[in-house]
Design a protein around this motif. Structure first.
Motif, PDB file in Angstrom:
ATOM      1  N   SER A 515       5.585  -1.267   5.355  1.00 18.49           N
ATOM      2  CA  SER A 515       6.195  -0.236   4.529  1.00 18.49           C
ATOM      3  C   SER A 515       7.658  -0.102   4.910  1.00 18.49           C
ATOM      4  O   SER A 515       7.997  -0.087   6.102  1.00 18.49           O
ATOM      5  N   SER A 516       8.502   0.025   3.897  1.00 17.53           N
ATOM      6  CA  SER A 516       9.927   0.224   4.177  1.00 17.53           C
ATOM      7  C   SER A 516      10.211   1.630   4.672  1.00 17.53           C
ATOM      8  O   SER A 516      11.197   1.859   5.377  1.00 17.53           O
ATOM      9  N   GLU A 517       9.363   2.611   4.283  1.00 14.03           N
ATOM     10  CA  GLU A 517       9.515   3.989   4.735  1.00 14.03           C
ATOM     11  C   GLU A 517       8.154   4.477   5.222  1.00 14.03           C
ATOM     12  O   GLU A 517       7.385   5.099   4.484  1.00 14.03           O
ATOM     13  N   PRO A 518       7.824   4.219   6.490  1.00 16.21           N
ATOM     14  CA  PRO A 518       6.487   4.622   6.972  1.00 16.21           C
ATOM     15  C   PRO A 518       6.283   6.127   6.951  1.00 16.21           C
ATOM     16  O   PRO A 518       5.155   6.596   6.834  1.00 16.21           O
ATOM     17  N   ARG A 519       7.383   6.886   7.046  1.00 15.86           N
ATOM     18  CA  ARG A 519       7.192   8.330   7.024  1.00 15.86           C
ATOM     19  C   ARG A 519       6.860   8.844   5.624  1.00 15.86           C
ATOM     20  O   ARG A 519       6.334   9.948   5.477  1.00 15.86           O
ATOM     21  N   VAL A 520       7.194   8.061   4.609  1.00 19.24           N
ATOM     22  CA  VAL A 520       6.869   8.466   3.235  1.00 19.24           C
ATOM     23  C   VAL A 520       5.491   7.962   2.840  1.00 19.24           C
ATOM     24  O   VAL A 520       4.650   8.708   2.327  1.00 19.24           O
ATOM     25  N   ALA A 521       5.219   6.673   3.078  1.00 20.36           N
ATOM     26  CA  ALA A 521       3.925   6.083   2.721  1.00 20.36           C
ATOM     27  C   ALA A 521       3.677   4.908   3.647  1.00 20.36           C
ATOM     28  O   ALA A 521       4.607   4.182   4.012  1.00 20.36           O
ATOM     29  N   ASP A 522       2.431   4.744   4.058  1.00 17.81           N
ATOM     30  CA  ASP A 522       2.067   3.600   4.897  1.00 17.81           C
ATOM     31  C   ASP A 522       0.869   2.905   4.280  1.00 17.81           C
ATOM     32  O   ASP A 522       0.197   3.440   3.398  1.00 17.81           O
ATOM     33  N   ILE A 523       0.603   1.684   4.752  1.00 15.37           N
ATOM     34  CA  ILE A 523      -0.489   0.870   4.224  1.00 15.37           C
ATOM     35  C   ILE A 523      -1.242   0.286   5.401  1.00 15.37           C
ATOM     36  O   ILE A 523      -0.646  -0.197   6.364  1.00 15.37           O
ATOM     37  N   VAL A 524      -2.586   0.375   5.350  1.00 17.39           N
ATOM     38  CA  VAL A 524      -3.458  -0.119   6.433  1.00 17.39           C
ATOM     39  C   VAL A 524      -4.574  -0.920   5.797  1.00 17.39           C
ATOM     40  O   VAL A 524      -4.841  -0.823   4.595  1.00 17.39           O
ATOM     41  N   ILE A 525      -5.209  -1.726   6.627  1.00 15.15           N
ATOM     42  CA  ILE A 525      -6.320  -2.558   6.145  1.00 15.15           C
ATOM     43  C   ILE A 525      -7.504  -1.653   5.849  1.00 15.15           C
ATOM     44  O   ILE A 525      -7.780  -0.685   6.557  1.00 15.15           O
ATOM     45  N   ARG A 526      -8.227  -1.989   4.758  1.00 16.70           N
ATOM     46  CA  ARG A 526      -9.347  -1.179   4.288  1.00 16.70           C
ATOM     47  C   ARG A 526     -10.637  -1.964   4.499  1.00 16.70           C
ATOM     48  O   ARG A 526     -10.698  -3.160   4.200  1.00 16.70           O
ATOM     49  N   ASP A 527     -11.636  -1.262   4.973  1.00 17.24           N
ATOM     50  CA  ASP A 527     -12.963  -1.858   5.130  1.00 17.24           C
ATOM     51  C   ASP A 527     -13.744  -1.742   3.848  1.00 17.24           C
ATOM     52  O   ASP A 527     -13.460  -0.884   3.010  1.00 17.24           O
ATOM     53  N   GLY A 528     -14.734  -2.587   3.719  1.00 16.88           N
ATOM     54  CA  GLY A 528     -15.593  -2.511   2.564  1.00 16.88           C
ATOM     55  C   GLY A 528     -15.666  -3.837   1.831  1.00 16.88           C
ATOM     56  O   GLY A 528     -14.857  -4.753   2.050  1.00 16.88           O
TER      57      GLY A 528
END
Length: 1589
Positions: A515-528
């Protein structure tokens, strides 16, 4: 002599010769050898000769034969050479030696120079330098004046002057002058110089029609004056140029004054050159003097490319050549080198390639052939194929291969690449690696430099692919590395609320999220588990943490390559806008965004959450939303009232990808018909969508049997419910439609059909079974009778082959005969009688049915209004006869408002509207006809008096009536008891009133009744006072007073100059041929004649009779002030006299006879110029008659009463006629009175005749004579059929002024007096004044006042005063003082009159039973000071005077019952206001008086009516006993001639032995009140005499 009469100074000698003639004028053929004497004399001052003789031998000229010999001996021949050596005029004389035969001519010596410019125009302050043009030896040379001996002079130094005293002229003022070139004192040449103001500038471009980029052009600025003449721009004129436009023009150089400028366009495009006159003589101009020109610069013409190489492909090609710069162009060939025309060029630039070779081409502009460019086209087979590309490709992305063809130049031997080749001739094959797909020629992509073709292909997988591109035996190998990039499946872009989470699905190798702005939005791996459709996809979860925008990136790391895919995520703090959308409809529902609800069905509403810039916000869990209904209804419910329902995307199951938000709405049967809005609310945002609850779809009936009539059937069934928009599903070959709720279909043949009706907006369907049968029979069903003008229903019944009645979808075809007609499903009666009708459906006709037609049944009146308590008798008209039907009236609506009897008597009971029906039934009680009437009972309110017109002609009747709001006079007259309404004319002399259409000729100024007729007696304003009493028990007021004013205008008054009687419309003028009379009109009118050469009519009304015949004269007048157009028609007859009659004439005490000319029917003819004579035993002489139009009359002197027999003779129009009569003297009595002008005198009886200067006004048995002229005279008035004579001696006026004092504006008295007279101005007794009541008198003086008021002269007969009345144009609201003047010839008097607003009382009714019975009087203080009171017996008043108000307290002096009154009289406003006082009293119960009054109260109104009638009869009887019987005079036969000024002479027999003229049938007189208003009431009506037509 020579034809040259002018010699140029210092020019070569000119030859002159002599021509000789003999006595007969013949010319001598030669004068060779004859000598002549030539003399030259100067005609100007100077000793030096201006012209000298030159010998032929001293010049290079060849002399004529015989000249040299004469010159050798010193003589001159017939031809000589003359040389001008000085400017001026001389005379040359030629003579024969020793002879008097000579001739001479004048010769002018002028300079051979002119000034240039010969005519010029310059601006003030500018200079102009003149030069001279010299002609020498046939050549023109230009020199400066300073180089010559000449000098210049300007005569008009105020216009221009010589600045350098040589040749430079400067303009000073506007004007024109001559510029003179002088040699000494002699004028050599002249020029004209005009000094004018510059007005505009004309800009020209050279070349004018074509500008080419980079090539210089010239700009020429020409200064013009206001007339468009060019000004010569000098050194002191400065013109500045500006260039605008895309052409980027550079101004290179120009002259000092800026008139000529060299420029060049640096770019192609439009340009505008503006030239502005900046200054003259250093002074900047304050006004705008400029001009401009527009043009377009084009690029230089060139062929693109200059050499075009085309690859030959063994097929014919057509190539379009391209060029740059200029359109339109023409292409041509130059130096063709191709064999057998392998290359051909069309003028349009299309090259046709049929083989190898080359040609030269040339392109040139179509309009400018000198603009040319050259090129060359070469066609050859290729020798080498080359392929190039980037070498790297992505999976699934298009990749371009650029192909170049190369060959060797035939001349230079160098390799070159082809510009054009056929991409379809290349083949692409795979050598190794992934196979390319979709190999196509990409014509839309331009090839790189050197290439001629682009091929595009894609690879489905990664790897290294080796390709070979070949063309025939030529080819090239190329390698492309294909790799796969990471792809983002969902989402492409996302926007979410803070705190929301969304799944991210992507494909790729070894993906990681950043993410270019982790304080605004972040992305993580999702299970399923991954989506079923994308088993290799990787899952991530993004979460919004803070408001803002961020870029999320998925990076793939494979070997040495790093690839990534990114997307943007926007985190919004709240929802800014909500959008609600209805679910998709099953069809094309054009209602707009609306939710359709049905009971028992769940309906989905789509919801979109948007941020401030319109991006949709997503959340996999769904946000909270509050739902509501407006207007609220208990039958509408939501499935989830506090949040949204989320639907996952089916392509990514089982991953919960939010696809859409929605809500489920349900409705019950109680909500059918509800229409409103569904409202969704979330913090900071609210949205609504229209919704409607509809009933289930219903089709009635569901099974239909119809008749087969055609392939299209309509009105099969009724479709209701749902949204109202339907579609019909039908079997094959059948189509259906629903229009206006009616089902229709198109079928090929009879049979059974199943139709399915679907609602387009609501998912609902209905099945209907339709059976169509052929028609077996048709029957007509209708009533057996109908009234004229009315209609009854008629239908045609149809039976099918199954013997059951069928429904007809179409209107039957009807055939009628007789007095009936079919119209829109009904049969209507046309006229009395009978008719027959038959119907046809499906080609089958019914039997004929006979129908009787009666007159139309109507109730008269159809609409009526009644006041409460009034009665109305309804009548019927038409319908079946009484022996066939019985009629009965009944109330069908509003039965509580009226009482209706069976015979049609209506009694108004209460306020309201009722419907009354008249039914005609036969013996079987079957209704045959009916009619309706509407009766409305309305209160009596808004009483007002109305007249049919506000402008009325004198003598014309007009109705005046009382009406209320919605009630006519007839409706008010139906009250019981009938209201008492009194109409009274304020000025009895202005009009008379009638209560019926019969004119009894009584001058009635007061009349009773709800409506009367008013007949104006004279022009002016008629004021009618109206008083209403006893107006119904439920009226808003039982007593009411009002006033109405009508403007009376007189008709066009036409008369003959010399006659005193005026002409009416029905009169005829009869004159003899050759006679001249003149017509006069009042007011002055325009004349128009319709004649066939019978007479001539001038513009001033003069008639000149020409020949016997008939004609019509029309007098036209347009009164623009009162908007009245009037016409008067006069019939003219021109006839030759057949006989004559002697008629009496002359003044009092004289015996005179007038000879009357008559035509063949005895009509009197006017002959003013007729010659008359008499054979008489007594002295007689001829004189002009008093009425000059009658011509001459014969005066008989000393004729006693016994008389004498006389013979009279007259000559008119060349015809002599005569008469023999016995003439007797006069024996009559006479009354005399002394009066002055303007006075009025009463004469007993009617039928008086008066001379000019006296006007008569007839009353009831009395005639009023008004002296209308201010002269001293004796007036003799005579009565018809009587010997009575009334003599009036008129003396001069000595006093003409207004009576001093305070007077109301309605009547300001005027005093007209003379010495010795003490009575006047009305000389009448009281009985005579009463008889003149209502007579409108026209007074001789005029009254004037200042606008906006007007004034008129009035005569108050009751008070015996005459004066002026001020008539305001609008209601008076403020007091003002105006000037009032009276004028009569030389007399004039003025006074100041105070015009005050009327006084007002607070109440017109008062009751002594009140606690404080007071009424107030308000008005102007001056008007209140002059108020007087009149009180009825038994009452007393106590006025309390304030500044602008008087409070009057009313008290009772004695105890009494009944109505009293108080009359408030205002002198200065001329008002009498009546206040009625109700004197209440107590009636003691138990007493005898109380018992009697209690018994009499129910009959009180009847007793009062009986008493009023008795009092009226007693009053009439008293008046009849006081006055003598009135005998109405019979109107004499109509005649255009005025009454005789003297009474007829006594005679025992007829004067003339010839028959008397017949008066002809009587005709109605224009404006006669005895004619009904609908026939006579017309301000501009015209009647034509029946005998003339």
């Amino acid at each position: 002599m020579s034809t040259t009469w002018k010699l140029y100074l210092e020019e070569a000698p000119e030859a002159f010769e002599v021509v000789a003639y003999d006595d007969d004028g013949n010319t001598f053929s030669t004068l060779e050898g004859v000598s002549f004497i030539w003399n030259i004399d100067n005609l100007v001052d100077g000793d030096d000769p201006l012209v000298t003789l030159v010998r032929w031998r001293d010049t290079d000229y060849e002399p004529p034969q015989g000249v040299t010999e004469l010159e050798a001996v010193g003589l001159r021949s017939y031809t000589v050479l003359l040389y001008g050596q000085g400017m001026g005029e001389c005379r040359v004389t030629v003579c024969l030696p020793d002879s008097e035969i000579c001739t001479d001519f004048s010769l002018h010596v002028v300079a051979s120079v002119v000034l240039t410019p010969a005519m010029a125009t310059i601006a003030p302050g500018d200079t102009l330098r003149y030069k001279i043009v010299r002609a020498r030896a046939g050549r023109l040379t230009i020199q400066d004046i300073s180089e010559t001996l000449y000098y210049m002079r300007v005569p008009e130094t105020s216009v221009a002057f010589l600045e350098d005293s040589v040749s430079l002229v400067t303009g000073t003022e506007i004007g024109t002058t001559n510029v003179l070139l002088m040699s000494g004192m002699t004028e050599v040449a002249s020029a004209t110089l005009i000094v004018a103001e510059p007005h505009s500038i004309k800009v020209k471009l050279r070349p004018a029609e074509l500008l080419i980029r980079g090539e210089p052009f010239l700009i020429h600025a020409i200064v013009l004056d206001k007339d468009g003449h060019a000004l010569t721009a000098g050194d002191k004129v400065l013109i500045r140029l500006t260039a605008e436009g895309e052409a980027n023009v550079d101004l290179l150089s120009s002259t000092e004054n800026g008139t000529l400028t060299d420029a060049v366009a640096r770019k192609a495009g439009p340009l505008t050159i503006t030239a502005k006159l900046y200054s003259i003589a250093g002074k900047v101009l304050n006004r705008k003097v400029e001009g401009q020109v527009s043009a377009i610069a084009i690029d230089p013409l060139e062929v693109v490319p200059p050499e075009l190489y085309i690859a030959w492909t063994d097929s014919i090609q057509e190539i379009t050549l391209r060029h740059r710069g200029g359109v339109p162009v023409i292409w041509t060939e130059t130096e063709p080198t191709a064999s057998y025309n392998a290359l051909t060029l069309a003028p349009t630039g299309v090259v046709t390639v049929r083989g190898t070779g080359n040609i030269g081409v040339r392109v040139q502009l179509e309009k400018y052939h000198h603009v040319t460019a050259f090129g060359r086209v070469l066609s050859a087979p290729p020798e080498l194929v080359q392929v190039s590309s980037t070498g790297h490709a992505r999976v699934g992305r298009p990749h371009q291969l650029h192909i170049a063809l190369t060959a060797t130049h035939p001349v230079t031997g160098e390799l070159y690449n082809f510009n054009i080749c056929n991409c379809g001739t290349f083949a692409v094959s795979l050598l190794e690696g992934p196979e390319p797909h979709n190999v196509t020629a990409a014509h839309w992509i331009p090839p790189i430099d050197g290439a001629c073709c682009v091929l595009e292909c894609t690879w489905p997988m990664r790897g290294v692919s080796t390709l070979r591109v070949s063309r025939g035996r030529m080819g090239d190998t190329h390698r492309v590395a294909v790799r796969a990039a990471p792809t983002l499946l969902w989402p492409r872009n996302a926007a979410a609320l803070v705190g929301a989470t969304l799944p991210v699905i992507s494909e790729g190798e070894a993906l990681t999220g950043t993410s270019s702005e982790p304080r605004v939005a972040d992305i993580v791996i999702r299970d399923g588990p991954p989506p079923h459709r994308y088993p290799d996809a990787q899952l991530f979860t993004l979460k919004c943490r803070k408001k803002g925008d961020s870029r999320l990136e998925l990076v793939s790391h494979t070997e040495d390559e790093t690839e990534s895919v990114d997307f943007e995520i926007a985190c919004a703090p709240h929802v800014s806008r909500i959008r609600l959308e209805p679910s998709e409809t099953p069809g094309n529902c054009s209602e707009g965004p609306k939710v359709w609800l049905r009971p028992g069905h769940e309906v989905t509403v789509k919801v979109a959450l948007l941020d401030a810039i319109g991006r949709e916000l997503l959340d996999e869990r769904g946000p909270k939303v509050t739902w509501d209904v407006k207007p609220h209804h208990i039958g509408i419910d939501y499935k989830a009232i506090d949040r949204l329902l989320v639907e996952s995307h089916p392509d990514y199951d089982p991953v919960p990808v939010p696809f859409k938000y929605y809500q489920i709405v349900m409705a019950s049967e109680q909500a059918i018909g509800w229409s409103g809005a569904l409202i969704a609310s979330i913090p900071d945002a609210t949205a609504s969508i229209q919704a409607k609850v509809v009933a289930p779809l219903r089709v009635e009936p569901l099974k239909v049997n119809i008749a087969w009539e055609a392939e299209t059937a309509s009105n099969i069934a009724t479709v209701t419910g749902g949204s109202g928009r339907y579609s019909v599903e039908t079997p094959a070959g059948v189509s259906g439609f629903v229009q206006d709720g009616s089902l229709g279909m198109s079928v090929p043949a009879p049979g059974n059909y199943d139709l399915i009706i679907t609602d387009l907006c609501v998912s609902e369907r209905q099945l209907i079974e339709v059976t169509i049968e052929e028609v077996l029979s048709v029957e007509v069903s209708t009533s057996r009778a109908v009234c004229v003008g009315s209609c009854v229903p008629i239908i045609a019944l149809v039976k099918g082959v199954s013997h059951r009645y069928l429904t007809a979808t179409r209107s039957p075809e009807w055939r009628v005969s007789g007095n009936v007609n079919i119209k829109e499903g009904t049969i209507c009666g046309l006229k009395e009688g009978s008719g027959r009708v038959r119907a046809s459906l499906g080609g089958v006709w019914s039997p004929e049915v006979e129908i009787l037609v009666f007159p139309p049944l109507k109730i008269i009146p159809e609409k009526a209004r009644l006041p409460p308590g009034a009665r109305l008798q309804l009548r019927h008209q038409g319908g079946p006869p009484s022996h066939l039907a019985s009629l009965q009236y009944k109330a069908v609506s509003g039965v509580n408002y009226v009482e209706v009897s069976s015979i049609g008597s209506v009694h108004g009971v209460s306020l309201g509207k009722s419907g009354i029906k008249l039914v005609a039934t036969d013996v079987a009680n079957v209704e045959m006809a009916s009619a309706l009437s509407e009766v409305e009972v309305v209160p009596i309110s808004g009483l007002r008096v109305r007249a049919a017109t506000q402008t009325l002609l004198v003598g014309n009747p007009s109705p005046v009536w009382i009406e209320a709001i919605g009630l006519t006079a007839a409706s008010l007259g139906s009250l019981s008891p009938v209201p008492r309404v009194t109409f009274s004319v304020r000025d009895p002399a202005s009009a008379r009133l009638y209560t019926s259409h019969v004119d009894d000729m009584l001058e009635r100024s007061v009349a009773e009744g709800l409506s009367v007729r008013v007949v104006p007696l004279k022009a002016g304003l008629i004021t009618i006072d109206v008083r209403v009493r006893n107006m119904g028990q439920v009226a808003e007021t039982r007593s009411w007073d009002s006033t109405i004013e009508i403007l009376a205008i007189s008709d066009i008054r036409t008369s003959i100059e010399g006659l005193t009687k005026e002409l009416s419309t029905s009169d005829r003028i009869a004159i003899t041929p050759g006679s001249v009379i003149r017509l006069k009109t009042l007011p002055r009118s325009n004349w128009k004649a319709y004649t066939d050469g019978v007479f001539e009519l001038t513009t001033n009304g003069e008639i000149k009779a020409l020949t016997p015949g008939y004609g019509v004269i029309v007098a036209q007048h347009n009164d623009e002030r009162n908007n009245v157009y009037r016409e008067s028609v006069i019939h003219v007859e021109v006839a030759t006299p057949h006989y004559c009659t002697a008629e009496p004439s002359g003044e009092e005490g004289e015996t005179a006879v007038r000879l009357v000319m008559r035509n063949n029917v005895g009509r009197e003819l006017l002959a003013p110029d007729a010659n008359v004579s008499v054979i008489s035993p007594i002295p007689a002489h001829v004189r002009r008659a008093t009425n000059s139009a009658f011509g001459n009359e014969i005066l008989l002197a000393d004729l006693d009463s016994t008389g004498a027999f006389m013979v009279f003779q007259g000559v008119a129009s060349g015809v002599t006629v005569g008469d023999e009569v016995w003439v007797t003297g006069t024996d009559m009595r006479s009354d005399r009175v002394v009066a002055i002008g303007g006075w009025a005198i009463c004469l007993e009886g009617v039928g008086w005749r008066a001379p000019p200067g006296v006007t008569l006004h007839q009353g009831s048995g009395v005639t009023l004579a008004v002296l209308s002229r201010d002269v001293s005279a004796k007036h003799v008035l005579r009565m018809d059929r009587s010997t009575n004579i009334y003599t009036v001696h008129q003396i001069p006026i000595q006093k003409f002024e207004f009576v001093p004092g305070e007077w109301p504006s309605a009547m300001v008295p005027l005093s007209i007096e003379s010495s010795g007279l003490i009575s006047g101005p009305l000389l009448c007794v009281e009985d005579q004044k009463y008889a003149l009541e209502g007579v409108q008198v026209e007074l001789p003086f005029k009254c004037r006042t200042k606008p906006p008021h007007t004034a008129q002269a009035v005569l108050d007969i009751a008070s015996g005063q005459l004066g002026c009345s001020i008539i305001p144009t609008s209601p008076i609201t403020e007091a003002s003082e105006v000037e009032l003047c009276a004028e009569w010839d030389v007399y004039r008097t003025c006074t100041r009159v105070l015009v005050l607003p009327p006084i007002k009382v607070s109440s017109n009714t008062l009751s002594l039973g009140e606690a404080n019975p007071i009424f107030s009087i308000t008005g102007h203080p001056l008007a209140l000071k002059s108020i007087r009171y009149a009180v009825s017996p038994g009452l007393k008043i106590e006025p309390n005077v304030k500044e602008n108000e008087i409070n009057v307290l009313v008290k009772a002096e004695v105890v009494a019952c009944g109505i009293g009154w108080v009359i408030v009289k205002s002198k200065l406003t001329a008002q009498d206001v009546r206040v009625e006082v109700d004197r209440e009293c107590d009636m003691t119960c138990g007493t005898l008086l109380g018992a009697v009054i209690s018994l009499m109260m129910p009959y009180l109104t009847t007793l009062v009516s009986i008493a009023a009638v008795a009092a009226g009869l007693l009053f009439l009887q008293t008046k009849m006993q006081q006055k003598s019987n009135i005998t109405l005079n019979k109107e004499p036969p109509p005649s255009v001639l005025p009454p005789e000024s003297t009474p007829p002479l006594n005679r025992s027999r007829t004067w003339a032995r010839s028959p008397y003229a017949s008066s002809g049938p009587s005709v109605p007189v224009y404006g006669d009140a005895s004619v009904l208003p609908d026939n006579s009431f017309s301000p501009n009506s015209t009647r034509m005499h029946s005998r003339f037509l």
